[in-house]
Structures are given as C-alpha cells and as structure tokens.
Design an enzyme around this catalytic site. Structure first.
Site, short mmCIF file in Angstrom:
data_model
loop_
_atom_site.label_atom_id
_atom_site.label_comp_id
_atom_site.label_asym_id
_atom_site.label_seq_id
_atom_site.Cartn_x
_atom_site.Cartn_y
_atom_site.Cartn_z
NE ARG A 227 -4.21 -1.31 -0.28
CZ ARG A 227 -4.26 -2.22 -1.25
NH1 ARG A 227 -3.23 -2.43 -2.05
NH2 ARG A 227 -5.36 -2.94 -1.42
CG HIS A 275 -2.38 -0.27 -7.63
ND1 HIS A 275 -2.97 0.42 -6.59
CD2 HIS A 275 -2.37 -1.58 -7.23
CE1 HIS A 275 -3.30 -0.42 -5.62
NE2 HIS A 275 -2.95 -1.64 -5.99
#
Length: 311
Positions: A227, A275
C-alpha cells in the site's frame, strides 16, 4: 437480496464485466452494475475495489461490503460506513502469484544487470558484466500474510537468502522470520532488496520513514507492492538522494493516479508502475458468490475483516 458492483476507479475491470462474470457463476442472483442500480433500497451487498464517495449512505439496507481484492483500507476508513456493516476481503491465488512475480521481476532486473546491458546496447558497446549470485543476495519481505509468504517462498526456491518481517511471529520453512519493531531496523540493514507486501493499517502507515529508510543497506532496492501509505514519500526522495536506499520501485503510491507534477516521476532512482502488480482475480470470484449465499443463509463469511484492526 441484491448486490451492487461499484469498482471505484478506472483502469481495471468495468462494473458491467464483473457483474456479468458473477451472474454466470450464480445464475438467478441479483447482481447489478452501478450504471444500472435499480432500487437502492434492495441492495444488501456492495462489491468494490475502492470505496469512495457517499455511496454507503445511499444504501439503507446495506449489510456487507465485499472487497474485490485483498486490501480493505479504503473501506474500513470510510466515514460513511455504518458500524453494523460487515466487511469481507478476498484471498485470491492468482493476483498473489502475480505480485510475487512482480517483485521477482525487479529483483532479477538488477541481478542480471538488464538496465546496464540496455544502456550498453544504445552505445553499440559489448560490455560483459557478471550477474549477481542469488545465494549471495538477501531479499527481505515486509509482511508475511497470504501474499508476502508466497513471495518469500518464491524467492527462497530461487536460492536467495530470504528474511521475513511481520508484527507477530510467523514460521516459513527456509525463511529467516523476524517480528516486532525492534527487529525491523536490523533486518533492513541486511537486505539487498526489500519487498513490501504490507496492508494499510494504523500500525503500518508511514512505516518506511526517514529513520527506517536510513537503516537500509546503502544501494539497496525498495519494492513496494503493498500500500502506498507505507512510505513517507518526501523522506524517500531525500533518502534516495543520499543513496540509502539506492532505488525504489513503487507500484503503489499515496495518491493514485500519481499527479503529473509529483517529483517521484522524474527522480532518476525511482521506477513507477501504475498499480498493476496484482491484476487478475481468477477463482476468487467464487468466494464472492459463496459469501452471497452465506450472508443469506446466516452462515460465517469467508475472509471477514476485523474493522477495528483493519484486516
């Protein structure tokens, strides 16, 4: 009972594609994309990748938010989610394999001197350079859950020396597992590569700050596929300028998409990917369908999250 699909961001599945796949697995189930939600009073399950906006407030009979992936930080932190609403995540094998492979790809990029050879080619220069030996290289894994443990085993099986770190004790055969705050700095100083697979929780946010970055081995590579808020980005830029670490591969950042004026884009020691380390859900969609059945039957859910702990 009806399920509403709202992905919450662009660049992945569309709501329509995902609803169609789920309906194929559960014929007769009432599964709707957010583009055709119908009567919102009928929605009891919300399927999301990222929970944004005021959608929960529009669903008065919501019972469950089903994350269409692993991390649940945008869900448990959402101020509009009523306390009684349950949260479940997925533990899919396919994206876990993909994230492990992503980390391996960037380890091997440096081990095999691929960027150096590419630069030599631009100069038409034949410049042999010995690759680094895996058994003489230490790879650290931050986070030894479902995905981190898979990444650790992949590195171990390719003969790397592997160190693992988690907040609580873990055991993985062939991996030197360490735990707790005091063990982190020492571990970071031993690693040539540090792969972060940590979730976003109050205990992990900002974990890689000026102090922990300074504890890394000079020239080491930080790979973040967990994250974005794990990393203090201004501290990282400062640390990279000092050579500790020597490079950062960031598949996740604090604000996504990364703004065009963010200095991370232009820093010569930063690699940005959008991502994409874990993409496909594979068989995990079966767990979404199973949770629909379990919720209706009053049974325990698969992979239910403790909202206070955040995982």
């Amino acid at each position: 009972m009806a399920m509403l699909i709202s992905i919450g961001h662009d660049g992945w599945y569309t709501e329509e594609q995902l609803a169609e796949e789920l309906r194929a697995m559960a014929p007769g189930a009432d599964i709707r994309p957010v583009s055709a939600p119908g009567n919102l009073d009928e929605i009891t399950v919300l399927g999301v990748s990222a929970l944004k906006g005021d959608l929960p407030a529009q669903l008065p009979n919501l019972q469950l938010v089903q994350k269409l992936g692993a991390g649940v930080d945008t869900i448990v932190a959402h101020p509009g989610l009523a306390p009684h609403v349950r949260v479940a995540r997925l533990k899919p094998l396919e994206p876990a394999h993909e994230i492990a492979e992503f980390c391996l790809a960037y380890v091997l990029r440096d081990q095999r001197n691929l960027l150096t050879h590419a630069a030599s080619q631009t100069r038409s220069a034949w410049e042999p350079l010995a690759p680094k030996r895996p058994q003489e290289t230490t790879v650290g894994i931050l986070g030894l859950g479902h995905i981190g443990s898979m990444t650790a085993r992949l590195m171990r099986d390719l003969r790397f020396r592997v160190l693992g770190w988690s907040r609580s004790p873990k055991e993985i055969e062939g991996v030197d597992c360490r735990h707790g705050e005091t063990a982190l700095a020492q571990m970071l100083g031993e690693c040539d590569y540090v792969c972060s697979i940590l979730p976003s929780t109050p205990a992990t946010r900002g974990l890689m700050n000026s102090e922990t970055l300074a504890a890394m081995k000079p020239g080491a590579v930080l790979i973040n596929a967990g994250r974005g808020d794990l990393v203090d980005e201004p501290a990282l830029l400062s640390a990279l300028d000092k050579g500790t670490p020597g490079h950062a591969v960031l598949d996740v950042v604090r604000k996504e998409p990364l703004p065009a004026d963010n200095p991370l884009w232009a820093h010569p020691q930063v690699t940005i990917t959008p991502h994409v380390s874990g993409w496909h859900l594979g068989d995990a969609l079966k767990d979404v369908v199973e949770n629909l059945r379990r919720l209706e039957a009053g049974e325990d859910l698969l992979h239910e999250v403790d909202r206070e702990r955040g995982y």
